[in-house]
Design a protein around this motif. Structure first.
Motif: not given
Length: 259
Positions: A146-148, A153-155, A159-160, A229-232
């Motif tokens: 789920w972290v992947a 989804i974060s972009g 997530i740099g 998007r992250i919240r969703a």
């Protein structure tokens, strides 16, 4: 990232200093111990100390800590949260300390902001012979499925390139000492990672991601869309949809000894 873009990103944190102090994680104690295990003495400079996340761990380990931070708002928050710590205004490129005055220089999620062509000689100047330079980065453990998914989804702005273990190793392997032209001042760099985690809720994890430089410099509409998007995504996952959970993390360490 060019120098102008790096300056923009590195100067973005002050406006979010209180949120940074509240939501950013500390560092795995084992990682800090490994960073310092060969230091010739207890005097440690926390360079680019921010609000004192790493400073607090150093104090807890019994180090004689000096924290140096260029941003006034971050420095104010550090002094508020750690009133007993010695905290000075300064930067990696202009360290307000005498020659050979510390046994280790550490930087928590900050070394990538340094102009190492200037900061490298400055760090070498304040270190005693045999002293340790160590950068520490907290990264998300994307070996967890789920972290992947969160990283995807974060972009890349949220997530740099140093925010997952594999990319952290690649990004830090030669980006600091060799490219700065100061490798002759230091021995070979070593990398290691240590298990870590942070208790979060979906809301507090979104707030954490909102303190990242790539998000702070976004136009407001793009920032809202990214965080939405992250919240969703978090609401859709059984691991994160309800209550508290542990965000799986690692603390990565890059260390080298001053020759």
């Amino acid at each position: 990232m060019d120098q102008g873009e790096r300056a923009l990103h590195s100067s973005s944190f002050g406006a979010a200093a209180v949120a940074y102090a509240e939501h950013r994680p500390n560092y795995a104690q084992a990682a800090v111990q490994w960073a310092l295990e060969h230091a010739p003495g207890p005097r440690v400079l926390d360079l680019g100390a921010g609000t004192g996340k790493l400073t607090a761990t150093l104090v807890a380990l019994g180090a004689e800590v000096i924290a140096v931070e260029p941003d006034p708002a971050m420095l104010t928050e550090l002094r508020r949260s750690l009133p007993a710590a010695r905290a000075l205004s300064g930067s990696a490129e202009a360290i307000p300390l005498p020659d050979a005055s510390v046994d280790a220089v550490v930087a928590g999620n900050a070394m990538h902001w340094f102009d190492m062509a200037v900061a490298g000689p400055e760090i070498s100047r304040v270190l005693t012979p045999g002293g340790i330079l160590a950068g520490l980065w907290n990264v998300m453990d994307d070996q967890v499925e789920w972290v992947a998914g969160l990283a995807r989804i974060s972009g890349s702005a949220a997530i740099g390139p140093r925010d997952t273990p594999t990319s952290w190793r690649a990004e830090t392997a030669d980006m600091h000492l060799p490219r700065a032209g100061v490798a002759a001042r230091f021995g070979s760099a070593e990398q290691e990672v240590f298990p870590h985690g942070q208790r979060r809720t979906a809301d507090s994890l979104v707030s954490t991601i909102a303190t990242r430089a790539g998000v702070l410099v976004m136009p407001e509409q793009q920032q809202e869309a990214t965080l939405g998007r992250i919240r969703a995504f978090l609401a859709s996952r059984p691991e994160t949809a309800r209550g508290e959970f542990t965000l799986p993390m690692l603390t990565g360490v890059l260390r080298a000894r001053r020759l």
